[in-house]
Write an enzyme that holds these catalytic residues in place. Sequence first.
Site, PDB file in Angstrom:
ATOM      1  N   CYS A  97      55.121  53.645  44.011  1.00  0.00           N
ATOM      2  CA  CYS A  97      54.618  52.834  42.908  1.00  0.00           C
ATOM      3  C   CYS A  97      53.229  53.331  42.526  1.00  0.00           C
ATOM      4  CB  CYS A  97      54.641  51.363  43.291  1.00  0.00           C
ATOM      5  SG  CYS A  97      53.065  50.551  43.378  1.00  0.00           S
ATOM      6  N   GLU A  98      53.042  53.488  41.226  1.00  0.00           N
ATOM      7  CA  GLU A  98      51.781  54.075  40.773  1.00  0.00           C
ATOM      8  C   GLU A  98      50.615  53.096  40.837  1.00  0.00           C
ATOM      9  OE1 GLU A  98      52.539  55.440  36.815  1.00  0.00           O
ATOM     10  OE2 GLU A  98      52.086  53.511  35.897  1.00  0.00           O
ATOM     11  N   HIS A  99      50.904  51.817  41.036  1.00  0.00           N
ATOM     12  CA  HIS A  99      49.809  50.849  41.096  1.00  0.00           C
ATOM     13  C   HIS A  99      49.171  50.788  42.475  1.00  0.00           C
ATOM     14  CE1 HIS A  99      52.330  48.937  37.727  1.00  0.00           C
ATOM     15  NE2 HIS A  99      51.372  49.673  37.206  1.00  0.00           N
ATOM     16  N   HIS A 100      49.966  51.006  43.522  1.00  0.00           N
ATOM     17  CA  HIS A 100      49.436  50.876  44.886  1.00  0.00           C
ATOM     18  C   HIS A 100      49.637  52.126  45.721  1.00  0.00           C
ATOM     19  CE1 HIS A 100      50.559  46.812  43.439  1.00  0.00           C
ATOM     20  NE2 HIS A 100      49.378  46.502  43.935  1.00  0.00           N
ATOM     21  N   GLN A 138      59.257  51.309  38.327  1.00  0.00           N
ATOM     22  CA  GLN A 138      60.728  51.351  38.328  1.00  0.00           C
ATOM     23  C   GLN A 138      61.301  51.340  36.904  1.00  0.00           C
ATOM     24  OE1 GLN A 138      62.521  48.570  41.123  1.00  0.00           O
ATOM     25  NE2 GLN A 138      64.433  48.587  39.956  1.00  0.00           N
ATOM     26  N   HIS A 166      60.169  47.018  46.824  1.00  0.00           N
ATOM     27  CA  HIS A 166      58.826  47.588  46.679  1.00  0.00           C
ATOM     28  C   HIS A 166      57.941  47.176  47.854  1.00  0.00           C
ATOM     29  CE1 HIS A 166      59.093  48.881  42.327  1.00  0.00           C
ATOM     30  NE2 HIS A 166      60.239  48.260  42.536  1.00  0.00           N
ATOM     31  N   CYS A 168      54.842  47.317  48.083  1.00  0.00           N
ATOM     32  CA  CYS A 168      53.653  46.580  47.641  1.00  0.00           C
ATOM     33  C   CYS A 168      53.953  45.092  47.516  1.00  0.00           C
ATOM     34  CB  CYS A 168      53.084  47.157  46.346  1.00  0.00           C
ATOM     35  SG  CYS A 168      54.211  47.123  44.956  1.00  0.00           S
TER      36      CYS A 168
HETATM   37 ZN   LIG Z   1      52.957  48.406  43.546  1.00  0.00          ZN
END
Ligand SMILES: [Zn+2]
Length: 208
Positions: A97-100, A138, A166, A168
């Site tokens: 995941c690109e956020h975490h 995703q 996920h 995260c």
């Molecule tokens: Zn994430």
Amino acid sequence: MEFSSNETENKGFTKIEKFNQETTEELMFHYKKVLELLGEDAEREGLEKTPLRVAKAMQFLTHGYHIKPEEILKSAMFKEEYRQMVIVKDIEVYSMCEHHMLPFVGRAHVAYIPDGTITGLSKIARVVDAFARRLQVQERLTTQIKDCIQDTLKPLGVAVVIEATHMCMSMRGVQKQNSTTTTSDFTGAFEKVATREEFIRLISTKTI
Ligand SMILES: [Zn+2]
């Protein structure tokens, strides 16, 4: 180019041992700093080689940036008059995941209805992997797979469903360990409810 598509044969799960030296050294430097910032002694025995391992692991987990998924399809396109649904289900998905920058893991189900051109079934799985091995969300992963197949094979329709967990969400934040996220995207013939329902029915049936 550090990763040729041949090195990702075997659905991209082959361990890649070829890394860009400069990138690896720079990543090592920064991961050592990260360890120190987290309060660790980066020199202690157990962590001594960790920056190198992480530098290599992260390059492997994002090696999709060096692959052109449309080329994977173009390498195996065949003229064929079959015009029924082709489904490749339960394709393993390992992405980040690109956020975490934490993993999300699950399965993709891909279908298309050929319009004169088919591709090798393993190529579909490799396209999924080429897009998954990048920093992703995703939703975008789902759409990129669909667009790549639609634009390259030009079939009558494409359907992509991804179910994933996920880390995260499981490990931090809301800590919903068993929740899965489902995304889907369709083109052409799959916009018809009956066709889409047939696809959903076929991917829901356990054949083995
Ligand atoms: Zn994430």
